[in-house]
Design a protein around this motif. Structure first.
Motif, PDB file in Angstrom:
ATOM      1  N   GLY A  70       1.415   2.042  -7.634  1.00  0.00           N
ATOM      2  CA  GLY A  70       0.308   2.366  -8.522  1.00  0.00           C
ATOM      3  C   GLY A  70      -0.966   2.739  -7.794  1.00  0.00           C
ATOM      4  N   TRP A  71      -1.280   2.036  -6.706  1.00  0.00           N
ATOM      5  CA  TRP A  71      -2.512   2.315  -5.974  1.00  0.00           C
ATOM      6  C   TRP A  71      -2.314   3.401  -4.919  1.00  0.00           C
ATOM      7  N   ALA A  72      -1.261   3.280  -4.100  1.00  0.00           N
ATOM      8  CA  ALA A  72      -1.059   4.239  -3.012  1.00  0.00           C
ATOM      9  C   ALA A  72      -0.201   5.429  -3.425  1.00  0.00           C
ATOM     10  N   LEU A 265      10.666  -1.744 -10.747  1.00  0.00           N
ATOM     11  CA  LEU A 265       9.952  -0.486 -10.919  1.00  0.00           C
ATOM     12  C   LEU A 265       9.726  -0.188 -12.400  1.00  0.00           C
ATOM     13  N   ALA A 266      10.706  -0.534 -13.249  1.00  0.00           N
ATOM     14  CA  ALA A 266      10.534  -0.350 -14.691  1.00  0.00           C
ATOM     15  C   ALA A 266       9.392  -1.217 -15.216  1.00  0.00           C
ATOM     16  N   MET A 267       9.245  -2.427 -14.678  1.00  0.00           N
ATOM     17  CA  MET A 267       8.130  -3.289 -15.081  1.00  0.00           C
ATOM     18  C   MET A 267       6.796  -2.638 -14.760  1.00  0.00           C
ATOM     19  N   VAL A 268       6.714  -2.001 -13.582  1.00  0.00           N
ATOM     20  CA  VAL A 268       5.474  -1.342 -13.182  1.00  0.00           C
ATOM     21  C   VAL A 268       5.175  -0.170 -14.100  1.00  0.00           C
ATOM     22  N   ILE A 269       6.161   0.654 -14.372  1.00  0.00           N
ATOM     23  CA  ILE A 269       5.942   1.866 -15.164  1.00  0.00           C
ATOM     24  C   ILE A 269       5.622   1.519 -16.618  1.00  0.00           C
ATOM     25  N   VAL A 270       6.380   0.583 -17.200  1.00  0.00           N
ATOM     26  CA  VAL A 270       6.131   0.206 -18.590  1.00  0.00           C
ATOM     27  C   VAL A 270       4.776  -0.477 -18.722  1.00  0.00           C
ATOM     28  N   GLY A 271       4.417  -1.304 -17.744  1.00  0.00           N
ATOM     29  CA  GLY A 271       3.125  -1.972 -17.800  1.00  0.00           C
ATOM     30  C   GLY A 271       1.966  -1.035 -17.558  1.00  0.00           C
ATOM     31  N   GLY A 272       2.154  -0.075 -16.662  1.00  0.00           N
ATOM     32  CA  GLY A 272       1.086   0.872 -16.347  1.00  0.00           C
ATOM     33  C   GLY A 272       0.808   0.893 -14.861  1.00  0.00           C
ATOM     34  N   LEU A 273       0.871   2.084 -14.266  1.00  0.00           N
ATOM     35  CA  LEU A 273       0.618   2.225 -12.843  1.00  0.00           C
ATOM     36  C   LEU A 273      -0.831   1.868 -12.530  1.00  0.00           C
ATOM     37  N   GLY A 274      -1.021   0.990 -11.559  1.00  0.00           N
ATOM     38  CA  GLY A 274      -2.357   0.589 -11.153  1.00  0.00           C
ATOM     39  C   GLY A 274      -3.035  -0.391 -12.090  1.00  0.00           C
ATOM     40  N   SER A 275      -2.331  -0.907 -13.067  1.00  0.00           N
ATOM     41  CA  SER A 275      -2.916  -1.824 -14.042  1.00  0.00           C
ATOM     42  C   SER A 275      -2.480  -3.252 -13.732  1.00  0.00           C
TER      43      SER A 275
END
Length: 357
Positions: A70-72, A265-275
Motif C-alpha cells: 500500500g505504501w511502497a 493480500l486479499a485482506m489488504v485489497i478489500v480493506g484498502g491499500l495504504g489504509s
C-alpha cells in the motif's frame, strides 16, 4: 455534530500534522483501545481465543504487507513465506533456550534478511512481473519447508512450540495470550500511524506513485524499496512467531502455504491499500466473515425447514461470501477503509451540505 470541526484551528505545521486532526477520530481510537483492554472481561474465552486473538495477529500481519504494497506499491505474493521464516526461526530459538523476547527478535531479523531478497527482485521488475517473482520465492519456501526435516520436520510433520513466556513468566492463560497479541497489534499500528508523517513514509509514497520521478527528485528508489521489504518482513516474521506461539501452538508447512499469501493480500485489497483502518476491517472480513456466513445459512435453512446436504451447506456460504466481497469492492473500489472515510466526510458537513446544491 459528532465529526464537526468547530473550534479546530491549525496555525502551525505541528498542529496540522497531528495523528488525529479530527477530535472524533481520536475519541474513537481511545474508546476502542479501552474496549480492547477490557475484552477478556467482556467476552467468553471461546470467542476471545477463536476470533479476536487471531484477528489481531493477522491485522498486524496485514499492516506489514500494507507497508510494502500500500505504501511502497510493491505487489507481494510471497508474504506467507517470510511469516514462515519468522515462525520457524523463533520456535527453534526458543527450543534452544533463548528467551522468547529475543526469539521474537531473531524471527523478525531472519525474516528481514530473507525478505530483503525480494527487494533485489523489485529493483529489476515491477507490477505483475514482481508479483510472479515473489510468488516463485513463495514456492521455493514451500519446497524448503516440506523437504527439510531439520527445519520443519518434513511435509506431514509439525514443530511443537515451547510455552510462550515473557520476562521469565510462562503465559498460558487465555487472557495472557490475548494481551500478547493485542500489545503487538497496537505496537504495529502506532508504527504505521507515525510512518505516514515521516520523511520515510513520504518517500515510500513517492516511489509508489512513480519511482522514476522520485529518483529525479533525489529519492533513492532501491534504498526505500529495500527498507520497505525489510521492515514489512520484520513485522511478518514477528507476527508469524506470535501466531504460532499463542494460537496454533505448533508450526506446520500448510499454515504458510501460497493460499495464505493470497488471503493476506486479499485482506489488504478489500480493506484498502495504504489504509490502517482498512487493514483491521479487511482482516475481519476475510478471516471472520466465512464463519458468520456459514452460521447464517445454517440458521436460515433450519428456520425455513430446508433439508440442505452437508456439501451444499459447505459451498453455498462460500459463494455468498465471495459475492459479498465483490459487492463491497463494487460499492467502493478503494476498500472498506474508504467507506468509513466517505461517511466521516459526509458527517463533517451535514446538514450544511444542502447549501451547495
Amino acid at each position: 455534530m459528532f465529526y464537526g470541526l468547530s473550534g479546530v484551528r491549525h496555525n502551525s505545521y505541528v498542529s496540522d500534522s497531528k495523528l488525529f486532526p479530527v477530535p472524533a477520530d481520536r475519541n474513537a481510537v481511545v474508546f476502542f483501545l479501552l474496549l480492547g483492554l477490557a475484552a477478556p472481561y467482556l467476552v467468553s474465552s471461546l470467542y476471545l481465543n477463536s476470533y479476536i486473538l487471531p484477528w489481531l495477529i493477522w491485522t498486524a500481519a496485514v499492516l506489514g504487507l500494507n507497508l510494502v504494497t500500500g505504501w511502497a506499491g510493491q505487489l507481494h505474493l510471497g508474504y506467507a513465506a517470510v511469516m514462515a521464516v519468522g515462525a520457524y526461526s523463533a520456535v527453534h530459538a526458543a527450543k534452544f533456550g533463548i528467551p522468547w523476547e529475543f526469539a521474537l527478535l531473531i524471527g523478525g531479523l531472519a525474516s528481514s534478511v530473507i525478505g530483503s531478497l525480494f527487494a533485489f527482485a523489485a529493483l529489476r521488475t515491477k507490477g505483475l512481473y514482481l508479483a510472479l517473482t515473489t510468488l516463485a520465492m513463495q514456492f521455493v519456501m514451500d519446497w524448503v519447508l516440506t523437504h527439510s526435516p531439520t527445519i520443519a520436520g518434513g511435509s506431514h510433520a509439525s514443530l511443537q512450540s515451547p510455552t510462550f513466556a515473557l520476562l521469565g513468566q510462562d503465559i498460558t492463560s487465555d487472557a495472557g495470550l490475548y494481551y500478547v497479541a493485542f500489545g503487538w497489534c497496537v505496537l504495529v499500528t502506532i508504527f504505521m500511524l507515525n510512518l505516514r508523517r515521516t520523511g520515510l513514509g513520504r518517500a515510500l509514497v513517492a516511489v509508489r506513485e512513480k519511482d522514476f520521478a522520485a529518483a529525479i527528485l533525489g529519492v533513492n528508489s532501491f534504498y526505500y524499496k529495500l527498507v520497505a521489504f525489510a521492515a514489512s518482513s520484520f513485522i511478518a516474521g514477528v507476527s508469524g512467531a506470535i501466531l504460532v506461539s499463542t494460537f496454533y501452538f505448533l508450526a506446520a508447512p500448510e499454515q504458510f502455504a501460497v493460499n495464505v499469501s493470497i488471503q493476506v493480500l486479499a485482506m489488504v485489497i478489500v480493506g484498502g491499500l495504504g489504509s490502517i483502518l482498512g487493514s483491521y476491517l479487511g482482516a475481519a472480513l476475510i478471516l471472520l466473515m466465512p464463519g458468520v456466513v456459514n452460521q447464517l445459512f445454517s440458521l436460515g435453512a433450519n428456520l425455513l425447514g430446508l433439508d440442505l446436504g452437508i456439501e451444499t451447506l459447505a459451498h453455498i456460504p462460500n459463494a455468498a461470501y465471495g459475492a459479498l466481497i465483490v459487492i463491497f469492492l463494487m460499492v467502493e473500489p478503494l476498500g472498506l477503509g474508504k467507506l468509513y472515510a466517505n461517511v466521516r466526510d459526509y458527517l463533517m458537513v451535514w446538514p450544511f451540505d444542502q447549501l451547495k446544491k
